[in-house]
Design an enzyme around this catalytic site. Structure first.
Site, PDB file in Angstrom:
ATOM      1  N   ARG A 406       1.147  -1.211   0.141  1.00 13.94           N
ATOM      2  CA  ARG A 406      -0.295   0.291  -0.202  1.00 13.94           C
ATOM      3  C   ARG A 406       0.906   1.487   0.117  1.00 13.94           C
ATOM      4  O   ARG A 406       0.353   2.193  -0.966  1.00 13.94           O
ATOM      5  CB  ARG A 406      -1.199  -0.148   1.386  1.00 13.94           C
ATOM      6  CG  ARG A 406      -2.540  -1.067   1.055  1.00 13.94           C
ATOM      7  CD  ARG A 406      -3.231  -1.573   2.724  1.00 13.94           C
ATOM      8  NE  ARG A 406      -2.108  -2.106   3.117  1.00 13.94           N
ATOM      9  CZ  ARG A 406      -2.117  -2.010   4.712  1.00 13.94           C
ATOM     10  NH1 ARG A 406      -3.009  -0.705   4.907  1.00 13.94           N
ATOM     11  NH2 ARG A 406      -1.318  -2.856   5.167  1.00 13.94           N
ATOM     12  N   ARG A 427      -3.002   1.293  11.085  1.00 11.66           N
ATOM     13  CA  ARG A 427      -3.907  -0.007  11.345  1.00 11.66           C
ATOM     14  C   ARG A 427      -4.712  -0.584  11.862  1.00 11.66           C
ATOM     15  O   ARG A 427      -5.244  -1.077  11.166  1.00 11.66           O
ATOM     16  CB  ARG A 427      -2.577  -0.991  11.654  1.00 11.66           C
ATOM     17  CG  ARG A 427      -1.360  -0.972  10.960  1.00 11.66           C
ATOM     18  CD  ARG A 427       0.184  -1.916  11.557  1.00 11.66           C
ATOM     19  NE  ARG A 427       0.722  -2.724  10.703  1.00 11.66           N
ATOM     20  CZ  ARG A 427       1.645  -3.096  10.745  1.00 11.66           C
ATOM     21  NH1 ARG A 427       2.023  -3.493  12.545  1.00 11.66           N
ATOM     22  NH2 ARG A 427       3.207  -3.368  10.489  1.00 11.66           N
ATOM     23  N   HIS A 530      -1.582 -10.000  15.078  1.00  6.66           N
ATOM     24  CA  HIS A 530      -0.327  -9.272  14.291  1.00  6.66           C
ATOM     25  C   HIS A 530       0.773  -9.349  15.706  1.00  6.66           C
ATOM     26  O   HIS A 530       1.396  -9.731  15.054  1.00  6.66           O
ATOM     27  CB  HIS A 530      -0.107  -8.400  13.518  1.00  6.66           C
ATOM     28  CG  HIS A 530       1.158  -8.289  12.689  1.00  6.66           C
ATOM     29  ND1 HIS A 530       1.861  -8.890  12.143  1.00  6.66           N
ATOM     30  CD2 HIS A 530       1.294  -7.269  12.617  1.00  6.66           C
ATOM     31  CE1 HIS A 530       2.349  -7.850  11.617  1.00  6.66           C
ATOM     32  NE2 HIS A 530       2.307  -6.527  11.907  1.00  6.66           N
ATOM     33  N   ARG A 570       0.478  -0.635  16.948  1.00  2.96           N
ATOM     34  CA  ARG A 570       2.122   0.004  16.777  1.00  2.96           C
ATOM     35  C   ARG A 570       1.929   0.307  15.562  1.00  2.96           C
ATOM     36  O   ARG A 570       1.363  -0.385  14.513  1.00  2.96           O
ATOM     37  CB  ARG A 570       2.605  -1.271  17.166  1.00  2.96           C
ATOM     38  CG  ARG A 570       4.213  -1.378  16.085  1.00  2.96           C
ATOM     39  CD  ARG A 570       5.511  -2.568  16.438  1.00  2.96           C
ATOM     40  NE  ARG A 570       4.681  -4.127  15.882  1.00  2.96           N
ATOM     41  CZ  ARG A 570       5.303  -4.122  14.105  1.00  2.96           C
ATOM     42  NH1 ARG A 570       5.491  -3.027  13.663  1.00  2.96           N
ATOM     43  NH2 ARG A 570       4.317  -5.262  14.153  1.00  2.96           N
TER      44      ARG A 570
HETATM   45  C1  LIG Z   1       4.363 -12.190   9.113  1.00  2.00           C
HETATM   46  C2  LIG Z   1       5.143 -10.458  10.222  1.00  2.00           C
HETATM   47  C3  LIG Z   1       5.940  -9.655   9.821  1.00  2.00           C
HETATM   48  C4  LIG Z   1       5.763  -8.846  10.516  1.00  2.00           C
HETATM   49  N1  LIG Z   1       6.653  -7.859   9.657  1.00  2.00           N
HETATM   50  C5  LIG Z   1       6.846  -6.925   9.949  1.00  2.00           C
HETATM   51  C6  LIG Z   1       7.828  -5.535   9.932  1.00  2.00           C
HETATM   52  O1  LIG Z   1       7.895  -5.327   8.459  1.00  2.00           O
HETATM   53  N2  LIG Z   1       8.880  -4.850  10.405  1.00  2.00           N
HETATM   54  C7  LIG Z   1       8.368  -4.512  12.088  1.00  2.00           C
HETATM   55  O2  LIG Z   1       9.207  -3.611  12.208  1.00  2.00           O
HETATM   56  N3  LIG Z   1       7.953  -5.645  12.011  1.00  2.00           N
HETATM   57  C8  LIG Z   1       7.575  -6.700  11.992  1.00  2.00           C
HETATM   58  N4  LIG Z   1       6.619  -7.345  12.617  1.00  2.00           N
HETATM   59  C9  LIG Z   1       6.846  -7.428  14.214  1.00  2.00           C
HETATM   60  C10 LIG Z   1       7.978  -7.986  14.287  1.00  2.00           C
HETATM   61  O3  LIG Z   1       8.489  -9.364  13.786  1.00  2.00           O
HETATM   62  C11 LIG Z   1       7.986  -8.100  15.893  1.00  2.00           C
HETATM   63  O4  LIG Z   1       7.177  -7.719  16.435  1.00  2.00           O
HETATM   64  C12 LIG Z   1       9.801  -9.159  16.848  1.00  2.00           C
HETATM   65  O5  LIG Z   1      10.173  -9.721  14.873  1.00  2.00           O
HETATM   66  C13 LIG Z   1       9.911  -9.435  17.759  1.00  2.00           C
HETATM   67  O6  LIG Z   1      11.202  -9.466  17.889  1.00  2.00           O
HETATM   68  P1  LIG Z   1      11.915 -10.610  19.360  1.00  2.00           P
HETATM   69  O7  LIG Z   1      12.543 -11.458  19.010  1.00  2.00           O
HETATM   70  O8  LIG Z   1      11.300  -9.778  20.968  1.00  2.00           O
HETATM   71  O9  LIG Z   1      10.751 -11.864  19.279  1.00  2.00           O
HETATM   72  P2  LIG Z   1      10.845 -13.573  18.034  1.00  2.00           P
HETATM   73  O10 LIG Z   1      11.306 -12.601  17.418  1.00  2.00           O
HETATM   74  O11 LIG Z   1       9.105 -13.926  18.273  1.00  2.00           O
HETATM   75  O12 LIG Z   1      11.298 -13.964  19.038  1.00  2.00           O
HETATM   76  C14 LIG Z   1      11.148 -14.695  20.053  1.00  2.00           C
HETATM   77  C15 LIG Z   1      11.787 -15.979  19.786  1.00  2.00           C
HETATM   78  O13 LIG Z   1      12.282 -16.560  21.673  1.00  2.00           O
HETATM   79  C16 LIG Z   1      12.157 -17.809  21.963  1.00  2.00           C
HETATM   80  N5  LIG Z   1      11.594 -17.961  22.977  1.00  2.00           N
HETATM   81  C17 LIG Z   1       9.879 -18.273  23.277  1.00  2.00           C
HETATM   82  N6  LIG Z   1       9.991 -18.465  24.656  1.00  2.00           N
HETATM   83  C18 LIG Z   1      10.876 -19.013  25.151  1.00  2.00           C
HETATM   84  C19 LIG Z   1      11.377 -20.093  26.101  1.00  2.00           C
HETATM   85  N7  LIG Z   1      10.045 -20.141  26.596  1.00  2.00           N
HETATM   86  N8  LIG Z   1      12.729 -20.379  25.896  1.00  2.00           N
HETATM   87  C20 LIG Z   1      13.397 -20.188  24.565  1.00  2.00           C
HETATM   88  N9  LIG Z   1      13.824 -19.167  24.049  1.00  2.00           N
HETATM   89  C21 LIG Z   1      11.496 -18.939  23.874  1.00  2.00           C
HETATM   90  C22 LIG Z   1      10.693 -18.037  20.626  1.00  2.00           C
HETATM   91  O14 LIG Z   1      11.045 -19.831  19.594  1.00  2.00           O
HETATM   92  C23 LIG Z   1      12.038 -17.021  19.624  1.00  2.00           C
HETATM   93  O15 LIG Z   1      11.849 -17.879  18.711  1.00  2.00           O
HETATM   94  C24 LIG Z   1       6.106  -8.659  11.435  1.00  2.00           C
HETATM   95  C25 LIG Z   1       5.256  -9.841  11.996  1.00  2.00           C
HETATM   96  C26 LIG Z   1       4.711 -10.592  11.330  1.00  2.00           C
HETATM   97  C27 LIG Z   1       4.243 -11.536  12.155  1.00  2.00           C
END
Ligand SMILES: Cc1cc2nc3c(=O)[nH]c(=O)nc-3n(C[C@H](O)[C@H](O)[C@H](O)COP(=O)(O)OP(=O)(O)OC[C@H]3O[C@@H](n4cnc5c(N)ncnc54)[C@H](O)[C@@H]3O)c2cc1C
Length: 596
Positions: A406, A427, A530, A570
């Protein structure tokens, strides 16, 4: 919602039938026709199998495309399994491609476990091997025996910093702490790192970077002050202003940090946000490789169950390995980066019952384990019921269609072929507008130029989600609407682009391109769960705050597990910025806390 759900159940059934056809085309009729792991039997082999020795090909659809597998057998045994062709995602499916083949040889069975985090690819390989064995004339009762579970082994480690979770926040914290001189162990519950991060579109917002200002001057997206305001308004002013300011003022540093560690970030065509080559998989795999190269340790398939405090300070974690053994990591600091809970539909609907029936586009890993663990050691939690639905999710496949479409000029049309909203609004506003349409869904309409502008969009076409039409008549026929109505919608839109003004919905699009030339592409979308905005309370050092308002010594958090950065809604592209900025911060401060 009801009509839409029914429509999607029908679509899901069609998808299942297609999948069944693919499977049956690749193998004899005994093949299971749904995507489940082959059912194990308890029968022990008694007769020689009498297979016809040779190499056999099985080919089954994986996550992105067909996965072609060659299985070599002699009369009695599986000799080798090789994935000879695939287009699976780097860091997700590629892990299954690497890890699955040896499992069949070791177990002499197709009843092997999938690689968690790469289930679709794993299943494609399992069914391909099964098909090969059937072609070889194997007695499948012998090759579906479940291997005996390994004996649980306990393990203990000592380190400076332990990081929980291998998404962008965890990997960034781990790498930063390592670069600052700390010994770091990252513990990940899945068989692969990546979480929600690797599924994302990989674009992140930056405001105030000199390269950006030089390219576009000070705009709502490039001027830190204006972007702080935009983020606060988007979050319904519920955000913690100090966290928002910190994130945005440090977004340029995150961009430079990625450059320093060799990730080659680049700005998008409008110089508002950025990404690295390979988008999210490129970022996750790059961070992981750099962390390992710097001497970091990753414990995969190890689920943290408890955070340990000693004398009120973080002192490590207790986890369970895949074989059921207890893993103890003694550490001087803990970084919690376990992501959100968007895949935990029980938790989601308990917190917000209005979300019952919505699909989620989250990774199965996003179950919110960190919330309970942090609460158990006295951390304050905020805004848990603030759960974002993304407006454009292809519901039958739960695939999110990036806002990039978009932002590049795609429009949303309803089942009558008419626009109904400002496509590039916040959003929550766009989601609400879609839900008000007939059957609660909409079509995204774009053209070749838009597809060519974004590799994520090209990916949707590759996996068959985008439908392509030479002209608007084809789109109208597909949507079963009068072509004159659709043409009128397009003519109006193209004139708004020419005038740089949308009198109907006041679109804030930057009028870069119109939709006057084909070919055209469409995809049907509706909102899906999401992002979870709530979580653990932190300060601008990434330190976790207790329910009494004090810092919990040695306890840090970053990424989607935290609350306060995004308030009640967000802004697209701010999550990865959050993970990078607070990941770097938690890494730096945890290293300093342990004396590095
Ligand atoms: C389809 C999609 C598209 C997106 N696109 C965008 C984008 O383009 N730009 C943007 O800014 N944001 C985007 N987002 C949001 C963004 O991707 C996420 O908010 C962000 O990547 C989260 O990162 P994180 O490292 O906090 O968590 P995650 O990437 O979810 O990583 C957390 C990790 O912790 C592990 N974990 C969980 N519990 C435990 C446990 N008990 N013990 C050990 N390990 C554990 C999980 O297995 C996972 O690997 C998108 C989200 C989705 C779903």
């Amino acid at each position: 919602m009801g009509g839409f759900m029914k429509r999607n159940m029908k679509k899901t059934l069609i998808l299942m039938m297609v999948m069944a056809l693919v499977l049956s085309a690749c193998s004899p009729a005994t093949q299971p026709t749904t995507a489940t792991t082959a059912a194990p039997t308890t029968a022990a082999p008694t007769e020689p199998t009498g297979m016809t020795p040779g190499k056999y090909i099985g080919e089954v659809r994986g996550y992105n495309a067909m996965v072609k597998v060659e299985t070599e057998v002699d009369a009695e045994k599986i000799l080798s399994v090789k994935v000879v062709n695939h287009e699976e995602t780097l860091g997700m499916g590629t892990n299954a491609v690497e890890l699955m083949p040896q499992k069949f040889v070791d177990a002499q069975s197709v009843a092997v476990d999938v690689v968690t985090g790469a289930t679709a690819t794993s299943l494609a390989i399992i069914f391909s091997v099964r098909s090969a064995l059937e072609q070889a004339g194997a007695d499948m009762a012998e090759f579906t025996v479940k291997p005996a579970p390994p004996t649980p082994k306990d393990a203990a480690y000592d380190t400076d910093v332990v990081v929980i979770g291998g998404g962008i926040a965890g990997l960034t914290s781990a790498l930063q702490a390592t670069l600052n001189g700390a010994n770091v162990i990252l513990v990940e519950k899945m068989d692969v790192v990546g979480g929600n991060s690797i599924r994302s579109s990989g674009s992140f917002n930056v405001a105030g970077h000199p390269m950006q200002i030089e390219a576009i001057g000070l705009t709502q997206r490039s001027d830190p002050e204006q972007f702080i305001e935009f983020t606060m308004v988007g979050g319904h002013q519920m955000n913690d202003p100090s966290l928002v300011r910190y994130m945005i003022e440090n977004s340029g540093k995150a961009y430079d940090w990625l450059e320093e560690i060799g990730m080659e970030p680049r700005f998008n065509e409008r110089s508002t946000g950025a990404s690295v080559p390979g988008n999210a998989p490129g970022l996750v795999v790059g961070l992981q490789e750099r962390f390992l190269a710097e001497g970091g340790t990753i414990l995969l398939s190890t689920k943290v169950t408890d955070i340990v405090l000693k004398d009120g300070a973080a002192a490590g974690v207790i986890a369970t390995s895949k074989d059921g053994g207890t893993v103890t990591v003694n550490a001087k600091a803990v970084v919690l980066a376990s992501g959100g809970f968007g895949a935990n539909l029980d938790m989601v609907t308990q917190l917000d019952p209005s979300l019952k029936g919505f699909v989620t586009n989250n990774s199965p890993s996003a179950t919110g384990d960190g919330i309970a663990m942090a609460e158990a050691v006295g951390a304050a939690i905020r805004d848990l019921n603030e759960i974002q639905i993304h407006p454009t999710v292809h519901n039958p496949s739960s695939t999110m269609v990036t806002e990039g479409a978009r932002n590049a000029g795609a429009i949303l049309i309803n089942t009558s072929g008419k626009r109904f909203t400002n496509e590039v609004n916040y959003r929550d506003i766009v989601s609400a507008a879609i839900l008000e349409q007939d059957q609660g869904f909409a079509y995204i309409l774009m053209n070749q130029e838009i597809v060519d502008s974004n590799t994520n969009i090209q990916g949707y076409y590759k996996i068959g989600l985008l439908k392509k039409f030479d002209d608007i008549a084809g789109v109208a026929e597909f949507m079963k609407i009068d072509v004159a109505v659709l043409q009128d919608t397009l003519d109006k839109w193209n004139s708004y682009v020419a005038d740089k003004n949308d009198p109907e919905f006041n679109s804030a699009f930057d009028w870069r391109r119109d939709l006057s030339t084909g070919p055209y592409y469409t995809i049907d979308v509706a909102p899906g769960i999401h992002h979870t905005m709530g979580g653990v309370v932190i300060n601008t050092n990434g330190e976790v705050i207790s329910t009494t308002g004090d810092v919990i010594p040695g306890f840090f958090a970053a990424g989607e597990i935290t609350g306060g950065v995004h308030g009640g809604n967000r802004v697209g592209g701010n999550a990865i910025t959050d993970c990078l900025v607070f990941g770097m911060t938690a890494g730096m401060h945890s290293a300093a806390y342990v004396g590095k």
